[in-house]
Design a protein around this motif. Structure first.
Motif, PDB file in Angstrom:
ATOM      1  N   VAL A 380       0.834  -1.204   0.000  1.00 27.73           N
ATOM      2  CA  VAL A 380       0.000   0.000   0.000  1.00 27.73           C
ATOM      3  C   VAL A 380       0.868   1.252   0.000  1.00 27.73           C
ATOM      4  N   THR A 381       1.902   1.263   0.827  1.00 29.51           N
ATOM      5  CA  THR A 381       2.785   2.427   0.912  1.00 29.51           C
ATOM      6  C   THR A 381       3.492   2.670  -0.418  1.00 29.51           C
ATOM      7  N   GLY A 382       4.025   1.596  -1.015  1.00 23.95           N
ATOM      8  CA  GLY A 382       4.695   1.726  -2.300  1.00 23.95           C
ATOM      9  C   GLY A 382       3.755   2.178  -3.406  1.00 23.95           C
ATOM     10  N   MET A 383       2.529   1.662  -3.390  1.00 24.78           N
ATOM     11  CA  MET A 383       1.538   2.034  -4.396  1.00 24.78           C
ATOM     12  C   MET A 383       1.184   3.518  -4.287  1.00 24.78           C
ATOM     13  N   TYR A 384       0.943   3.977  -3.060  1.00 25.53           N
ATOM     14  CA  TYR A 384       0.638   5.388  -2.856  1.00 25.53           C
ATOM     15  C   TYR A 384       1.789   6.278  -3.310  1.00 25.53           C
ATOM     16  N   LEU A 385       3.010   5.832  -3.070  1.00 30.64           N
ATOM     17  CA  LEU A 385       4.181   6.610  -3.461  1.00 30.64           C
ATOM     18  C   LEU A 385       4.216   6.796  -4.980  1.00 30.64           C
ATOM     19  N   LEU A 386       3.959   5.721  -5.737  1.00 27.90           N
ATOM     20  CA  LEU A 386       3.972   5.814  -7.193  1.00 27.90           C
ATOM     21  C   LEU A 386       2.819   6.667  -7.708  1.00 27.90           C
ATOM     22  N   VAL A 387       1.656   6.598  -7.050  1.00 21.24           N
ATOM     23  CA  VAL A 387       0.534   7.452  -7.438  1.00 21.24           C
ATOM     24  C   VAL A 387       0.899   8.925  -7.219  1.00 21.24           C
ATOM     25  N   ALA A 388       1.586   9.218  -6.113  1.00 21.63           N
ATOM     26  CA  ALA A 388       2.009  10.599  -5.852  1.00 21.63           C
ATOM     27  C   ALA A 388       3.002  11.080  -6.907  1.00 21.63           C
ATOM     28  N   VAL A 389       3.900  10.193  -7.342  1.00 21.18           N
ATOM     29  CA  VAL A 389       4.831  10.548  -8.419  1.00 21.18           C
ATOM     30  C   VAL A 389       4.048  10.880  -9.688  1.00 21.18           C
ATOM     31  N   ALA A 390       3.049  10.061 -10.011  1.00 20.35           N
ATOM     32  CA  ALA A 390       2.240  10.311 -11.208  1.00 20.35           C
ATOM     33  C   ALA A 390       1.507  11.651 -11.118  1.00 20.35           C
ATOM     34  N   ALA A 391       1.094  12.014  -9.886  1.00 16.80           N
ATOM     35  CA  ALA A 391       0.371  13.278  -9.711  1.00 16.80           C
ATOM     36  C   ALA A 391       1.233  14.488 -10.054  1.00 16.80           C
ATOM     37  N   LEU A 392       2.549  14.338  -9.964  1.00 16.02           N
ATOM     38  CA  LEU A 392       3.445  15.438 -10.342  1.00 16.02           C
ATOM     39  C   LEU A 392       3.378  15.722 -11.840  1.00 16.02           C
ATOM     40  N   PHE A 393       2.986  14.715 -12.630  1.00 17.60           N
ATOM     41  CA  PHE A 393       2.949  14.875 -14.083  1.00 17.60           C
ATOM     42  C   PHE A 393       1.532  15.131 -14.603  1.00 17.60           C
ATOM     43  N   ALA A 394       0.581  15.371 -13.687  1.00 17.25           N
ATOM     44  CA  ALA A 394      -0.831  15.450 -14.087  1.00 17.25           C
ATOM     45  C   ALA A 394      -1.193  16.750 -14.789  1.00 17.25           C
ATOM     46  N   ARG A 395      -0.282  17.729 -14.808  1.00 16.23           N
ATOM     47  CA  ARG A 395      -0.626  19.022 -15.403  1.00 16.23           C
ATOM     48  C   ARG A 395       0.372  19.435 -16.475  1.00 16.23           C
ATOM     49  N   ARG A 396       0.865  18.440 -17.206  1.00 23.25           N
ATOM     50  CA  ARG A 396       1.782  18.754 -18.289  1.00 23.25           C
ATOM     51  C   ARG A 396       1.206  18.248 -19.607  1.00 23.25           C
ATOM     52  N   GLY A 397       1.709  18.790 -20.694  1.00 29.04           N
ATOM     53  CA  GLY A 397       1.326  18.341 -22.022  1.00 29.04           C
ATOM     54  C   GLY A 397      -0.177  18.400 -22.254  1.00 29.04           C
ATOM     55  N   PRO A 398      -0.737  17.351 -22.847  1.00 26.24           N
ATOM     56  CA  PRO A 398      -2.159  17.358 -23.207  1.00 26.24           C
ATOM     57  C   PRO A 398      -3.092  17.367 -22.003  1.00 26.24           C
ATOM     58  N   HIS A 399      -2.569  17.062 -20.819  1.00 26.49           N
ATOM     59  CA  HIS A 399      -3.411  16.997 -19.619  1.00 26.49           C
ATOM     60  C   HIS A 399      -3.599  18.366 -18.960  1.00 26.49           C
ATOM     61  N   THR A 400      -2.859  19.362 -19.428  1.00 28.15           N
ATOM     62  CA  THR A 400      -2.913  20.676 -18.791  1.00 28.15           C
ATOM     63  C   THR A 400      -4.316  21.272 -18.812  1.00 28.15           C
ATOM     64  N   HIS A 401      -5.001  21.112 -19.925  1.00 28.76           N
ATOM     65  CA  HIS A 401      -6.311  21.753 -20.083  1.00 28.76           C
ATOM     66  C   HIS A 401      -7.467  20.748 -20.097  1.00 28.76           C
ATOM     67  N   THR A 402      -7.176  19.496 -19.751  1.00 26.69           N
ATOM     68  CA  THR A 402      -8.236  18.493 -19.705  1.00 26.69           C
ATOM     69  C   THR A 402      -9.182  18.788 -18.545  1.00 26.69           C
ATOM     70  N   PRO A 403     -10.500  18.772 -18.771  1.00 31.11           N
ATOM     71  CA  PRO A 403     -11.449  19.005 -17.664  1.00 31.11           C
ATOM     72  C   PRO A 403     -11.290  17.918 -16.595  1.00 31.11           C
ATOM     73  N   ALA A 404     -11.017  18.333 -15.380  1.00 34.78           N
ATOM     74  CA  ALA A 404     -10.817  17.371 -14.293  1.00 34.78           C
ATOM     75  C   ALA A 404     -10.876  18.109 -12.964  1.00 34.78           C
ATOM     76  N   TRP A 405     -11.084  17.359 -11.893  1.00 33.00           N
ATOM     77  CA  TRP A 405     -10.978  17.923 -10.551  1.00 33.00           C
ATOM     78  C   TRP A 405      -9.505  18.183 -10.272  1.00 33.00           C
ATOM     79  N   ARG A 406      -9.169  19.344  -9.735  1.00 34.85           N
ATOM     80  CA  ARG A 406      -7.770  19.698  -9.481  1.00 34.85           C
ATOM     81  C   ARG A 406      -7.535  19.898  -7.994  1.00 34.85           C
ATOM     82  N   MET A 407      -6.482  19.269  -7.489  1.00 34.52           N
ATOM     83  CA  MET A 407      -6.168  19.355  -6.061  1.00 34.52           C
ATOM     84  C   MET A 407      -5.623  20.728  -5.693  1.00 34.52           C
TER      85      MET A 407
END
Length: 469
Positions: A380-407
């Protein structure tokens, strides 16, 4: 290694062949209420309280509530990451679809392996507690009772998802009642004040009292994260939620808030109401409930918990089958295996995948419980860590303007979360790190020698077309 941080080309996936590969979409059949009921049932607050929390009482004593509270605060940051990524990538693949799309295919594959470990181990861990809470009526072998619950949950998992939402909703009401009874009884029989929650004491051998160190609390955070882990189920169900762009985030955050209250309030009550430190460390909540009231109330609470465990088994089997279904749809396995795992039954559920998670889950009920706890906490800890890493890339490239909930507070939230989770992971026992690391190493070899050389035809992480709108 360049694949590790190279995002999946979602545009290319639009042209991937679909017609000949069998069913590729799950049916959108549940709204936010049904999704919340299913997700809360996967957190299974009462069965977690009665089955998992006693393990923390045995090692942390009066520091248990504090540890769970810290874990819940960490989970807020985790829930932010899940909510943003889940609305960007609403797929039954859950974590692996999100991480693959944002951080690259290898990272997604590794998080898939960790999530598969979690979803395969947690149900039998919970199910084995059934025997203790059926004891007022019948005495059963814990492993046999757990295996029976897993098989029953598998049969229920073959039904229509909407029907399961109502079944689990009824059971959820019963387990909330049980947790409320424990809280009321604990507070009404308080032996110590609120200061005991930070007294950091646990009963030691020979009647001595030991001090709970900060390092023990940090080590216990892996289990604390596991206690509220089920809120991620909303992401697994995102293909079957109506209006996922809105409802995924709402379900994740609402579930975390509700489950934290249902679990933490009774833990505080138990800490304050336990007859003595030895009884608290022993963690026998049923005995304490009977002592605070009478045998009839104790039996009622025990039966509610037994039903809650069955409820959790049903929802977890549903969740797990969706993970396997999505992995086969995304070509993670040899083609004959993919074809079998993506078959849907008459109720619209992936019936082969359901059987393949339920039956092995029954077999895991005969594995040492401490090992299951340890590997789950690390995973669980390792999985959460990788999800947090992915969240760092959630606002780059084509995802920048994608409609989504933003933290809020991005990127500070994922950065701090990565640092804390890495530290928590380093404090886990070597045995459990080795078990989990060995499994991840084998999975990496599978990636290197099978998936990566076939990158054009394997591990094509997809997002359902109607989820892109």
């Amino acid at each position: 290694m360049t694949d590790t941080l190279r995002p999946v080309d979602t545009a290319a996936l639009d042209t991937a062949p679909t017609a000949s590969d069998g069913p590729r979409k799950l049916k959108r059949s549940i709204g936010i209420v049904g999704g919340t009921l299913l997700t809360l049932s996967c957190v299974t607050p009462a069965s977690t309280l009665f089955v998992v929390v006693p393990d923390l009482f045995s090692s942390l004593g009066t520091a248990t509530a504090l540890t769970i509270a810290i874990g819940s605060l960490l989970c807020i940051a985790v829930a932010f990451c899940y909510s943003e990524l889940g609305t960007l990538i609403p797929s039954a693949g859950g974590e692996y679809a999100m991480v693959s799309t944002m951080a690259g295919r290898l990272a997604g594959w590794l998080v898939f392996v960790l999530s598969l470990l979690v979803v395969m181990i947690v149900p039998p861990v919970i199910a084995m507690g059934t025997a203790d809470y059926l004891a007022p009526i019948v005495h059963l072998n814990p492993s046999m009772a757990g295996a029976g619950v897993m098989l029953l949950a598998t049969l229920a998992g073959l039904l229509d998802l909407r029907a399961n939402a109502w079944i689990t909703g009824v059971f959820l009401v019963l387990e909330v009642i049980a947790a409320a009874v424990v809280a009321v009884l604990g507070f009404s029989h308080s032996e110590r004040g609120l200061g005991s929650l930070t007294s950091m004491r646990v009963a030691g051998s020979g009647g001595h009292t030991d001090t709970v160190t900060a390092m023990l609390v940090v080590s216990g955070l892996a289990i604390a994260l596991f206690i509220t882990q089920g809120f991620s189920t909303a992401v697994y169900l995102s293909e079957e939620l109506e209006n996922p762009r809105r409802n995924v985030a709402r379900t994740v955050l609402a579930t975390l808030a509700i489950s934290t209250v249902i679990i933490l309030v009774p833990v505080v009550a138990i800490t304050m109401g336990a007859p003595d430190l030895s009884a608290l460390t022993g963690g026998d909540i049923s005995t304490m409930v009977t002592a605070w009231s009478n045998s009839a109330v104790g039996t009622f609470v025990s039966l509610c918990v037994a039903l809650a465990i069955i409820n959790a088994g049903i929802v977890m089997v549903i969740q797990n089958s969706r993970v396997l279904f999505a992995s086969a749809r995304d070509k993670a396995w040899p083609e004959p295996v993919n074809g079998v795992l993506t078959r849907l039954g008459r109720f619209g559920s992936p019936w082969v995948a359901t059987l393949l998670v339920g039956v092995p889950g029954a077999a895991l009920c005969f594995v040492n419980l401490d090992t299951l706890y340890g590997v789950t906490g690390v995973s669980v800890t390792g999985m959460y860590l990788l999800v947090a890493v992915a969240a760092l890339f959630a606002r780059r490239g084509p995802h920048t303007h994608t409609p989504a909930w933003r933290m809020p507070l991005w990127p500070a939230v994922p950065v701090v979360l990565i640092a804390v989770l890495a530290y928590v992971l380093s404090m886990q026992e070597a045995e459990y790190l080795l078990w989990t690391g060995g499994i991840v190493a084998v999975a990496t070899l599978y990636w290197a020698f099978y998936l990566r050389p076939r990158r054009e035809t394997r591990w094509l992480v997809s997002i359902p077309e109607d989820a892109r709108a």
